[in-house]
Design a protein around this motif. Structure first.
Motif, PDB file in Angstrom:
ATOM      1  N   GLU A 108      -5.246  -3.886 -10.594  1.00 42.21           N
ATOM      2  CA  GLU A 108      -6.427  -3.086 -10.256  1.00 42.21           C
ATOM      3  C   GLU A 108      -7.470  -3.147 -11.370  1.00 42.21           C
ATOM      4  OE1 GLU A 108      -7.624   1.496  -9.032  1.00 42.21           O
ATOM      5  OE2 GLU A 108      -5.668   0.685  -8.490  1.00 42.21           O
ATOM      6  N   ASP A 113      -8.081  -4.691   3.381  1.00 37.74           N
ATOM      7  CA  ASP A 113      -6.746  -4.689   2.784  1.00 37.74           C
ATOM      8  C   ASP A 113      -6.423  -3.296   2.248  1.00 37.74           C
ATOM      9  OD1 ASP A 113      -4.408  -5.071   1.420  1.00 37.74           O
ATOM     10  OD2 ASP A 113      -5.204  -6.512  -0.029  1.00 37.74           O
ATOM     11  N   PRO A 114      -5.434  -2.610   2.827  1.00 40.43           N
ATOM     12  CA  PRO A 114      -5.112  -1.244   2.375  1.00 40.43           C
ATOM     13  C   PRO A 114      -4.565  -1.195   0.954  1.00 40.43           C
ATOM     14  CG  PRO A 114      -3.515  -2.012   3.992  1.00 40.43           C
ATOM     15  CD  PRO A 114      -4.613  -3.021   3.965  1.00 40.43           C
ATOM     16  N   ASN A 115      -4.163  -2.335   0.382  1.00 39.58           N
ATOM     17  CA  ASN A 115      -3.650  -2.362  -0.989  1.00 39.58           C
ATOM     18  C   ASN A 115      -4.763  -2.564  -2.021  1.00 39.58           C
ATOM     19  OD1 ASN A 115      -0.860  -2.150  -0.247  1.00 39.58           O
ATOM     20  ND2 ASN A 115      -0.938  -4.299   0.409  1.00 39.58           N
ATOM     21  N   SER A 116      -5.981  -2.811  -1.554  1.00 30.03           N
ATOM     22  CA  SER A 116      -7.088  -3.057  -2.462  1.00 30.03           C
ATOM     23  C   SER A 116      -7.646  -1.752  -3.024  1.00 30.03           C
ATOM     24  CB  SER A 116      -8.204  -3.821  -1.740  1.00 30.03           C
ATOM     25  OG  SER A 116      -9.369  -3.879  -2.544  1.00 30.03           O
ATOM     26  N   SER A 117      -8.103  -1.814  -4.275  1.00 22.89           N
ATOM     27  CA  SER A 117      -8.727  -0.625  -4.882  1.00 22.89           C
ATOM     28  C   SER A 117     -10.115  -0.370  -4.310  1.00 22.89           C
ATOM     29  CB  SER A 117      -8.808  -0.797  -6.403  1.00 22.89           C
ATOM     30  OG  SER A 117      -9.528  -1.963  -6.751  1.00 22.89           O
ATOM     31  N   TYR A 145     -10.485  -0.147  -0.949  1.00 24.06           N
ATOM     32  CA  TYR A 145     -10.212   0.241   0.438  1.00 24.06           C
ATOM     33  C   TYR A 145     -10.568   1.708   0.718  1.00 24.06           C
ATOM     34  CZ  TYR A 145      -7.663   0.571   4.880  1.00 24.06           C
ATOM     35  OH  TYR A 145      -7.323   0.748   6.205  1.00 24.06           O
ATOM     36  N   ARG A 155     -10.004   5.409  -1.109  1.00 30.59           N
ATOM     37  CA  ARG A 155      -9.595   4.981  -2.449  1.00 30.59           C
ATOM     38  C   ARG A 155     -10.727   4.224  -3.123  1.00 30.59           C
ATOM     39  NH1 ARG A 155      -4.734   0.658  -3.705  1.00 30.59           N
ATOM     40  NH2 ARG A 155      -5.051   0.503  -5.972  1.00 30.59           N
TER      41      ARG A 155
END
Length: 497
Positions: free
Chosen positions: A124, A278-282, A284, A287
């Motif tokens: 991140e 992408d839900p894992n991206s900072s 997203y 977030r």
């Protein structure tokens, strides 16, 4: 008899505990005596808060006793301290030493979760740092195109100083907004009045938070049991102001920006949030919005505090050492004359450049930089440092090492000039840190320092106030940034019409 036996047992247990806590991993740096639970905090607190001596003197004592690499323990956290500039450069270039401790004090500044750039690590941090660097540069960050923005602020600052000319003033909050505006126009498309009351309150809160020190940072449970006594309650009065101010701006811009041509960095960030699936991206969704606010906070605090305090030190040192100020005036008059300074002048002003480097060395604004954390077992020089250990660069110790500088306690810009009057670059001068976490704003800060200093000293002679106690070069023991003790200066116009 039973009582004496109990005392003997307790003493034995304490002795065993002392042996255990002072046992070090194989090939680990030596350090001072550590106590159960507290580590080396008792000695450090006694030195700085009871004896009221500068923290750097204790580090100097440890350096002389244990060498340029030594170990401490701040409560539960093992720390390795580097006072060797070559080792610092080597370590700070190692990605496995680029972690950050996840302290609740850092999380509190961003609504309870560590986000942004300064206090993040891992993927991140790399994602956000790359994004910020690329897109800030697109808007002119660190480029010559920002020169006019900076000079607008220099001009307004001088106008304010003219109103106070001849009267004793504190300069310690006079530069903050002027320096911030140069950055904020490309970050958020806004500039603030130099006497904006809301911003002045935020600046005060940032100062208080940076000055805060306390055991609660190392023992978070203290905030729940003793919220007032531990200082946590006061700390939390300071922290939300900046975050809420910026979060309000982000919410407003999210609602107002329709996705057209981006006007500044914040718009580009919003576009990235809107296109990220992408839900894992900072970036997203919610977030991403929280990360945007945190990133703006990192830039905001850096813009307000670091260069501003360097300018405060510059005026203080040149008032205390008027013979150095005379040399600066002579070079400004010879090269610039009465026109406005430009960055092109820098190449013909070696004394000014040398003086700026000496201010950065002498003040060592961020004495130990921001702490790093090992992400794996690593080797630093000849030492082995296990995973999850903190590593601290004692930059102030490097900048005041007599083996390097000869007379480090003297303010002497000439040390950065060759016999041919060329500016010398010294590898032991690391005011912006080094390596993979080097300060994002180094180039902008250097440009700002040159333009503000030449602009101010073109117009003013800066003197100590004869009716106030003479200032010293001593610093307050603070949390991250070393600030000068409160003082009064007098600015007098040199060529008053």
């Amino acid at each position: 008899m039973v009582f004496l036996q109990l005392i003997a047992v307790l003493i034995t247990l304490l002795g065993v505990l002392m042996i255990v806590v002072n046992r070090k991993p194989k090939n680990y740096p030596k350090g001072p005596l550590q106590f159960p639970l507290l580590g080396t905090l008792p000695q450090m607190m006694w030195h700085s808060q009871v004896k009221n001596k500068p923290r750097r003197l204790l580090h100097e004592k440890y350096r002389r006793r244990f060498g340029k690499v030594y170990s401490l323990r701040l409560g539960p956290y093992p720390v390795v301290v580097l006072t060797d500039h070559k080792l610092i450069r080597e370590a700070w270039n190692n990605l496995q030493i680029c972690g950050r401790p996840k302290l609740h004090g850092a999380a509190a500044r961003t609504n309870g979760v560590v986000r942004g750039i300064l206090f993040m690590d891992g993927e991140e941090w790399q994602e956000q740092r790359r994004f910020a660097l690329r897109h800030l540069r697109d808007f002119g960050f660190g480029k010559r195109s920002m020169e006019n923005l900076v000079m607008d602020e220099v001009t307004e600052l001088i106008r304010g100083f003219r109103r106070d000319a001849g009267s004793p003033i504190s300069t310690q909050t006079r530069f903050n907004v002027a320096v911030l505006n140069s950055l904020w126009s490309i970050v958020a498309g806004e500039r603030y009045s130099h006497d904006d009351p809301i911003l002045q309150e935020i600046i005060k809160s940032i100062h208080r938070s940076l000055e805060f020190r306390g055991l609660v940072f190392f023992f978070p449970w203290l905030k729940d049991i003793f919220p007032k006594l531990s200082g946590w309650e006061e700390y939390m009065k300071c922290m939300p102001l900046s975050y809420e101010f910026l979060n309000k701006f982000v919410k407003g811009r999210l609602a107002a920006y329709d996705g057209g041509e981006p006007e500044h960095f914040t718009d580009v960030f919003i576009n990235e949030i809107r296109r990220t699936m992408d839900p894992n991206s900072s970036f997203y969704k919610e977030r991403g919005e929280a990360t945007l606010t945190a990133t703006l906070l990192d830039l905001f605090v850096a813009g307000i505090e670091t260069t501003s305090t360097s300018l405060t030190y510059t005026l203080l040192y040149l008032a205390l050492f008027p013979e150095k100020q005379t040399k600066l005036h002579e070079e400004i008059d010879r090269v610039i004359g009465s026109r406005l300074p430009t960055l092109e002048d820098r190449k013909r002003m070696p004394y000014t450049e040398a003086m700026i480097q000496e201010v950065l060395r002498f003040s060592s604004l961020v004495p130990t930089g921001l702490v790093h954390k090992t992400l794996t077992d690593v080797t630093v020089g000849k030492y082995s440092v296990p995973k999850n250990h903190w590593i601290m660069a004692n930059l102030q110790g490097v900048h005041h090492d007599p083996e390097i500088w000869g007379d480090p306690e003297n303010f002497r810009p000439e040390r950065f000039l060759s016999d041919d009057n060329e500016v010398l670059k010294h590898e032991a001068l690391l005011p912006f840190s080094f390596g993979k976490r080097v300060c994002l704003g180094e180039s902008l800060a250097r440009d700002e320092l040159f333009l503000f200093i030449t602009g101010i000293f073109q117009v003013f002679d800066v003197q100590t106030d004869p009716n106030s106690p003479r200032p010293t070069t001593e610093q307050l023991n603070s949390n991250i940034i070393a600030i000068p003790k409160p003082h009064q200066l007098v600015l007098k116009e040199r060529h008053k019409e």
